[in-house]
Scaffold this motif. Sequence first.
Motif, short mmCIF file in Angstrom:
data_model
loop_
_atom_site.label_atom_id
_atom_site.label_comp_id
_atom_site.label_asym_id
_atom_site.label_seq_id
_atom_site.Cartn_x
_atom_site.Cartn_y
_atom_site.Cartn_z
N LYS A 115 85.74 -48.94 30.45
CA LYS A 115 86.76 -48.42 29.82
C LYS A 115 86.55 -47.23 29.00
CE LYS A 115 90.14 -51.92 31.18
NZ LYS A 115 90.21 -53.38 31.11
N ASP A 116 85.36 -47.52 27.84
CA ASP A 116 85.05 -46.75 26.92
C ASP A 116 84.58 -45.37 27.43
OD1 ASP A 116 85.27 -48.49 25.03
OD2 ASP A 116 83.29 -48.94 24.50
N TYR A 117 83.74 -45.62 28.66
CA TYR A 117 83.17 -44.37 29.50
C TYR A 117 84.16 -43.45 29.91
CZ TYR A 117 80.46 -41.78 33.02
OH TYR A 117 79.79 -40.87 33.81
N ILE A 118 85.43 -44.12 30.32
CA ILE A 118 86.23 -43.24 31.09
C ILE A 118 87.06 -42.46 29.99
CG2 ILE A 118 88.39 -43.26 32.54
CD1 ILE A 118 87.20 -45.65 34.01
N ASP A 119 87.18 -43.18 28.89
CA ASP A 119 88.08 -42.54 27.99
C ASP A 119 87.21 -41.31 27.36
OD1 ASP A 119 90.19 -44.10 28.01
OD2 ASP A 119 89.89 -45.05 25.99
N ARG A 120 85.98 -41.63 27.03
CA ARG A 120 84.91 -40.52 26.76
C ARG A 120 84.47 -39.55 27.55
NH1 ARG A 120 80.95 -44.10 26.18
NH2 ARG A 120 79.51 -43.04 27.59
N HIS B 33 77.02 -42.27 37.30
CA HIS B 33 77.87 -42.81 38.28
C HIS B 33 79.04 -41.96 38.27
CE1 HIS B 33 79.28 -44.94 34.57
NE2 HIS B 33 77.95 -45.01 34.46
N PHE B 34 80.02 -42.15 39.50
CA PHE B 34 81.30 -41.95 39.45
C PHE B 34 81.95 -42.95 40.33
CE2 PHE B 34 80.51 -39.88 43.83
CZ PHE B 34 79.17 -39.62 43.96
N GLU C 53 84.11 -44.85 38.86
CA GLU C 53 84.39 -46.23 38.10
C GLU C 53 85.93 -46.25 37.69
OE1 GLU C 53 82.16 -43.69 36.85
OE2 GLU C 53 83.70 -42.32 36.51
N ARG C 54 86.74 -44.97 38.11
CA ARG C 54 88.04 -45.16 37.96
C ARG C 54 88.65 -45.98 38.91
NH1 ARG C 54 90.20 -39.63 38.74
NH2 ARG C 54 88.46 -39.28 39.94
N VAL C 55 87.98 -46.46 40.03
CA VAL C 55 88.66 -47.48 40.54
C VAL C 55 88.78 -48.62 39.71
CG1 VAL C 55 87.75 -46.83 42.81
CG2 VAL C 55 86.41 -48.33 41.54
N LEU C 56 88.22 -48.99 38.70
CA LEU C 56 88.42 -50.07 38.01
C LEU C 56 89.88 -49.95 37.30
CD1 LEU C 56 85.68 -50.35 35.18
CD2 LEU C 56 87.11 -52.22 36.66
N LEU C 57 90.31 -48.78 36.98
CA LEU C 57 91.67 -48.81 36.28
C LEU C 57 92.72 -48.53 37.47
CD1 LEU C 57 90.70 -46.55 33.06
CD2 LEU C 57 90.93 -49.19 33.53
N LYS C 58 92.55 -47.73 38.31
CA LYS C 58 93.47 -47.59 39.31
C LYS C 58 92.92 -47.30 40.67
CE LYS C 58 96.67 -44.69 36.41
NZ LYS C 58 97.93 -45.47 36.23
N SER C 59 93.20 -48.32 41.39
CA SER C 59 92.36 -48.54 42.35
C SER C 59 92.77 -47.40 43.53
CB SER C 59 92.53 -49.96 42.99
OG SER C 59 93.99 -50.54 43.16
N SER C 60 91.90 -47.21 44.30
CA SER C 60 91.90 -46.28 45.32
C SER C 60 92.48 -44.99 44.92
CB SER C 60 92.76 -46.52 46.60
OG SER C 60 91.99 -47.63 47.13
N LEU C 61 92.10 -44.38 44.08
CA LEU C 61 92.53 -43.10 43.46
C LEU C 61 92.11 -42.01 44.68
CD1 LEU C 61 91.99 -43.02 39.67
CD2 LEU C 61 94.12 -42.31 40.83
N ARG C 62 92.95 -40.86 44.70
CA ARG C 62 92.41 -39.72 45.57
C ARG C 62 91.39 -38.82 44.59
NH1 ARG C 62 96.68 -38.31 49.62
NH2 ARG C 62 97.98 -40.21 49.05
N THR C 63 90.31 -38.52 45.30
CA THR C 63 89.09 -37.84 44.40
C THR C 63 89.16 -36.30 44.48
OG1 THR C 63 87.89 -37.77 46.62
CG2 THR C 63 87.55 -39.67 45.40
N GLY C 64 88.32 -35.75 43.67
CA GLY C 64 88.06 -34.36 43.76
C GLY C 64 86.83 -34.15 44.85
N LEU C 65 86.20 -32.94 44.46
CA LEU C 65 85.27 -32.60 45.48
C LEU C 65 83.75 -33.05 44.93
CD1 LEU C 65 84.20 -31.16 48.08
CD2 LEU C 65 84.21 -29.09 46.30
N VAL C 66 83.01 -33.75 45.56
CA VAL C 66 81.62 -33.96 45.31
C VAL C 66 80.70 -33.38 46.41
CG1 VAL C 66 80.04 -35.90 44.45
CG2 VAL C 66 82.49 -35.94 43.90
N PHE D 293 81.57 -57.53 29.28
CA PHE D 293 80.49 -56.46 28.88
C PHE D 293 80.81 -55.12 29.86
CE2 PHE D 293 76.46 -54.65 29.79
CZ PHE D 293 76.12 -54.00 28.49
N LEU D 294 80.81 -55.27 31.07
CA LEU D 294 80.86 -54.18 32.05
C LEU D 294 82.34 -53.59 32.04
CD1 LEU D 294 78.61 -53.19 33.59
CD2 LEU D 294 79.68 -54.51 35.91
N ASP D 295 83.34 -54.48 31.86
CA ASP D 295 84.71 -54.10 31.74
C ASP D 295 84.89 -52.90 30.46
OD1 ASP D 295 87.24 -54.08 33.09
OD2 ASP D 295 87.76 -55.15 31.20
#
Lengths: 553, 553
Positions: free
Chosen positions: A525-530, A478-479, A481-494, A519-521
């Motif tokens: 957070k772990d996933y993004i750090d990792r 998945h990708f 998930e950063r919307v979780l931490l910072k809503s509406s970030l600008r993206t790279g190219l997918v 649980f999901l939260d």
Amino acid sequence: MPVEKKKVLVIGGGFGGVFAAKKLASGKDRFDVELINNNNYFVFQPLLPEVAAATIHSSDAVAPLRLLLRGIQIRQAEVMGVDFDKKTVTVVQGFRRVPVDLPYDELIIALGMSVDLKRFPGLPEHALTMKSLSDAHRLRTHVISCLEMADVAKEPDLKRELLTFVVVGAGFTGVETVAEVNDLIHRALKYYPNIKHEEIKVYLIEYANRILPTFPADLAEYATKRLRMQGIEVKTGIGTKSATSTAVELANGSVIPTRTIVATIGNGPHRLVESLNLGMQWGRIKTDRFMRVLGHDGIWAVGDAALIPLVEQPAEDPMHYAPQTAQFAVREGRQLADNLIAKVKGEELKPFAYTSKGSLASLGMSKAVAEVYGIKVSGFLAWLLWRGFYLSFLPGFATKVRVLVNWILNVFVPPNIALVQSAMPGTRYIHYRKGDKVLEPGMLIDGFYTVVKGELKLTIDNLETEEHFERTFGPGEHFGERVLLKSSLRTGLVVAREDSIVLWISQRDFMRFARAFPFLDTYFKDYIDRTFGPDMIFAPGSAERSHEIEPTH
Amino acid sequence: MPVEKKKVLVIGGGFGGVFAAKKLASGKDRFDVELINNNNYFVFQPLLPEVAAATIHSSDAVAPLRLLLRGIQIRQAEVMGVDFDKKTVTVVQGFRRVPVDLPYDELIIALGMSVDLKRFPGLPEHALTMKSLSDAHRLRTHVISCLEMADVAKEPDLKRELLTFVVVGAGFTGVETVAEVNDLIHRALKYYPNIKHEEIKVYLIEYANRILPTFPADLAEYATKRLRMQGIEVKTGIGTKSATSTAVELANGSVIPTRTIVATIGNGPHRLVESLNLGMQWGRIKTDRFMRVLGHDGIWAVGDAALIPLVEQPAEDPMHYAPQTAQFAVREGRQLADNLIAKVKGEELKPFAYTSKGSLASLGMSKAVAEVYGIKVSGFLAWLLWRGFYLSFLPGFATKVRVLVNWILNVFVPPNIALVQSAMPGTRYIHYRKGDKVLEPGMLIDGFYTVVKGELKLTIDNLETEEHFERTFGPGEHFGERVLLKSSLRTGLVVAREDSIVLWISQRDFMRFARAFPFLDTYFKDYIDRTFGPDMIFAPGSAERSHEIEPTH
């Protein structure tokens, strides 16, 4: 001594069901009739293309069932199943979802058919259909949205996609839809100063070698010529293969970039009909010539859902059965009611027999084609005939007046382009072709993407820090998930590295879920750090915002 | 030598923004005007109650901005922010969510106000509002749904809740809404044979000691009497405290069980306005008497969003500022345009000054109250005045004709009860009061529930096997995950043990998410085994079904 009334349940409120119920109501002393439908209105299907074109109001293409069928119990509910042994229909209705079993003596199945586009990858997810009132309304909204966006679009590719409209299937609905939508667009352009008429591309794609198969060949040819004169590209003899959110691919391999695909093809059995284990052929329920379902006493079928033989010994030939048209469904409904009354009285049943009185199809721009009692008419006269016929057929005086007023006003005023949008769904599946850009640098990400099939590649280049980041995503990955931490970030190219399907979940729904569910939260957070490291800067010009209004806790 | 044109951006397409833009368009050689709005239409707010009552079509209560403002660039987009230093407005539009920066020389903020119900727990989630066209449409749909369900409801409690309608706030909108909705219901009852007029309860709840605060006291009294004659229970001097999906609680502690709460109270600043760091009071932007935002050159504010002084030295008294009405917004818009033109020409600006010409409010049943130039009128004459005034105000000949035709037809025909529903959201927050039943045995579960606040208790009693199961759920805990394994199982009893909030996720969205995302799927399978045991039989008569149509992979 009063006769005990028979309980008759009609499931489905289309032409067949409504006309059967209406005629049965006349035998009120013998029957207790109830009609169950998922909407509380009857849809006047032939007017749906006019709704899509904003020529008439959506509520004028429908009539409340309670108005059409006074004295008959109407139940707006979802039918969950039928128990032929217990003779009950199970329905679920309303806020409290407690299933209710309704007993019947006689059951009339009038559920019509569903749209089934499964054979065409991407079409179920990306094509608009023209079956229900919401479909027509959605098409109108979508077309006007495309004009709104094209008027302010900077990128030529995007503008071209937005101004290309593809209708697949050139039967009655397809032809009327393409003609009406084409009219709507060209008439609306006076409001869109940055769009030129020649930038509009409208396609009609048909697998068969000609359009309007039920019409005589010369009328179909006339219709083709008229559509072409109006700037519509009519392509016959070409099948449709697949679709994505930005293109439709034809069987000959050619790809038309477009944001609008309307599919008027693909009939399949209604979900409930399919689950009933009745004898079926071509997705329809086999009946005898009296419309009794084969092998079941007290079960009848009518309309598009039924396969009603027109001859004593029908062969494997659709021409030996009643065609799926409104005209036939009306007569079938009435005949079925007569047969049911005859059955109760112990009289003889009559086989269904009817010959079409003709056909009518509107071609837009005050032109139509018609064949009535074998007489062929085309052009303006046919169009007047078309309007007059439907006006006479419309239920209710008020509706007739409103539709007539609208038709008259339409001659003088431009179409109504007010864009009343309905809520976006919280999740949807999106198809991509190999090489398609899923997200582009600078876009604001608006949801969470999980790969269902295929493979996608993310590349982030931070020009300021010269950081470079890349990753591929396969099924279950998945990708966003950063919307979780910072809503509406600008993206790279997918980019899709192969043909892919992605499940999209809206930012709002995803964030609500992740917040409520610790649980999901934690997982994310772990996933993004990792994955990205805690300090990574994600592409230049990261924007933040928080639009979500959360409840008062 | 041509003068260089000034770029004027107007954000917001209500009365203030539209009338400012319209007047500026006359100075086309000096200005390049662009109006940005999240819809492509202007809403004729005073007609929204008529839309809710199905008296007029929703599209006749709006006018496309492109029709009203020919020659002005219209942009349907979401405004993300304003950079006062760079003099740019950032917008996001369309399918590609790439933010675009639009430069301006002069900026007019005309964003109106938002509904803010945060002070009333449960009201933001459970009350319908009457601010936008969708709100009006949703109210109509909701009211008719309640009638449909009440007509076939078996449980007296449920029927009573369905037939109780509560409007909170007795200003202009509240009074017209309660009158129109009451009309709709009683006129529609002829179609609902199982509902009697005396079963309908309609409440109007007002915190102040009288209704219609802007009207003279005797007219307000007349209005109260008329509403009561029509069977509406008018309760003044009572605040509203909180709401759940099945009741509204008043400040005096009384609870009205209802499925319909319409809130016409609670004004708050627009989200974007709030984020701009401008000088604010009472949620409005402080301006000088020329409508220039204090402390910012080239920034103007108009309409409900602006706090415009009517006197040279205003005190902390709302009466010293322009009231938030359409009548004032129109004049403010025009005056603002004049001032902007004067500024460019180097002429003197004029302070805003206007006195209300009067007020009109419809009371349903062909009655109204009006005060025009100090003359008070009530009853049928006031109602004719009301209709005539709005008809004259409606933009476009076609709309005038359609609305007039509908008004005339309405005298003769019953209301249109066709129930065109929009899609249900994928997630929502639900409030429960202590003791409320969340789910009852026999219900089909239709989603996944996560506790946000409070505590709930599940009890399952299997009468056949004498199994008994109970569990409590606190914040972060969840139930309904069994829909994952067996869709639409019947449930046990779930009761709120204290005032609680739950996040509901639709079965469809939850299952799509869990299926696409293996991590979640695993978690829930483990969780169910751990919690319920692998072999547990869940309540008698477990029903299974699978309605979901998943994409073609």
